[in-house]
Design an enzyme around this catalytic site. Sequence first.
Site, mmCIF file in Angstrom:
data_model
loop_
_atom_site.group_PDB
_atom_site.id
_atom_site.type_symbol
_atom_site.label_atom_id
_atom_site.label_comp_id
_atom_site.label_asym_id
_atom_site.label_seq_id
_atom_site.Cartn_x
_atom_site.Cartn_y
_atom_site.Cartn_z
ATOM 1 N N LYS A 78 -79.717 -38.761 50.668
ATOM 2 C CA LYS A 78 -80.082 -37.941 51.825
ATOM 3 C C LYS A 78 -80.779 -36.625 52.347
ATOM 4 O O LYS A 78 -81.092 -35.626 51.021
ATOM 5 C CB LYS A 78 -78.854 -37.990 52.395
ATOM 6 C CG LYS A 78 -78.222 -40.009 52.657
ATOM 7 C CD LYS A 78 -76.726 -40.033 52.818
ATOM 8 C CE LYS A 78 -76.826 -41.877 52.897
ATOM 9 N NZ LYS A 78 -74.972 -41.705 54.300
ATOM 10 N N TYR A 101 -79.771 -48.703 60.106
ATOM 11 C CA TYR A 101 -78.294 -48.510 59.744
ATOM 12 C C TYR A 101 -77.962 -49.423 61.508
ATOM 13 O O TYR A 101 -76.864 -49.563 61.573
ATOM 14 C CB TYR A 101 -77.937 -47.375 60.612
ATOM 15 C CG TYR A 101 -77.664 -46.891 59.277
ATOM 16 C CD1 TYR A 101 -76.507 -46.622 57.999
ATOM 17 C CD2 TYR A 101 -78.355 -45.503 58.624
ATOM 18 C CE1 TYR A 101 -76.332 -46.051 56.882
ATOM 19 C CE2 TYR A 101 -78.321 -44.408 57.608
ATOM 20 C CZ TYR A 101 -76.974 -44.817 56.527
ATOM 21 O OH TYR A 101 -77.066 -44.494 55.440
ATOM 22 N N ASN A 120 -73.395 -36.898 53.425
ATOM 23 C CA ASN A 120 -72.539 -37.514 51.671
ATOM 24 C C ASN A 120 -73.449 -37.392 50.981
ATOM 25 O O ASN A 120 -73.225 -38.521 49.793
ATOM 26 C CB ASN A 120 -71.238 -38.494 52.069
ATOM 27 C CG ASN A 120 -72.519 -39.908 53.187
ATOM 28 O OD1 ASN A 120 -73.372 -39.902 52.652
ATOM 29 N ND2 ASN A 120 -70.990 -40.753 52.694
ATOM 30 N N HIS A 124 -76.918 -42.832 49.527
ATOM 31 C CA HIS A 124 -76.569 -43.872 50.329
ATOM 32 C C HIS A 124 -76.372 -45.083 49.191
ATOM 33 O O HIS A 124 -77.413 -45.031 48.213
ATOM 34 C CB HIS A 124 -77.364 -44.521 51.636
ATOM 35 C CG HIS A 124 -77.655 -45.804 51.882
ATOM 36 N ND1 HIS A 124 -76.943 -46.488 51.710
ATOM 37 C CD2 HIS A 124 -78.271 -46.633 51.314
ATOM 38 C CE1 HIS A 124 -76.862 -47.748 52.368
ATOM 39 N NE2 HIS A 124 -78.002 -48.046 51.763
ATOM 40 N N GLU A 133 -82.566 -53.820 52.943
ATOM 41 C CA GLU A 133 -82.668 -52.070 52.739
ATOM 42 C C GLU A 133 -83.811 -51.751 51.796
ATOM 43 O O GLU A 133 -84.550 -51.275 51.828
ATOM 44 C CB GLU A 133 -82.241 -51.872 52.150
ATOM 45 C CG GLU A 133 -80.504 -51.719 53.534
ATOM 46 C CD GLU A 133 -78.986 -51.034 52.665
ATOM 47 O OE1 GLU A 133 -77.911 -51.176 53.653
ATOM 48 O OE2 GLU A 133 -79.228 -50.318 51.380
#
Length: 138
Positions: free
Chosen positions: A10, A50, A113, A116, A127
């Site tokens: 990310k 998302y 975080n 993913h 995805e």
Amino acid sequence: MTERTLAIIKPDAVARRLTGTIIQRIEEAQFQIRAMRRVELTRKQAEGFYAVHRERPFFASLTSFMSSGPAIVMVLESADAIKKWRMLMGATDPAKADAGTLRKEFAESIERNATHGSDAPDTAAYEIGYFFPGIDLV
Ligand code: ATP
Ligand code: MG
């Protein structure tokens, strides 16, 4: 059973120059990197990725973060890749992540975080297709 999952490094982790370190950990865990690309998501593209979370209170903030800078998207392959990659990442919230996991070591917060991972075979298929045409994965 050999399986594929979508992994993302990310924008928080890319900005902190953790790309190489995280890829090293992926290879040490014996994943095969079947495809890899650097992307700079638009807000719309992050929202599409998302879409399952669109009703969640953090959706606006999450899609803003995910479109805030470059990210690295990868298709990882191994036996049981979906679960195995989620184990290596650790819990969503770094405060709850086990020692030795990527999020414990590298995540800044529950939102920023570091990585993913797909959570099931159907989401992995969606995805992977979102970023990679089938021809890249032969
Ligand atoms: P990912 O889907 O990114 O692998 P995950 O499956 O562990 O993570 P999800 O519940 O799918 O977690 O949430 C997707 C992402 O939304 C999280 O990785 C995190 O960046 C963000 N997020 C999740 N919960 C929160 C929250 N309570 N507050 C802010 N951001 C959150
Ligand atoms: Mg998820």
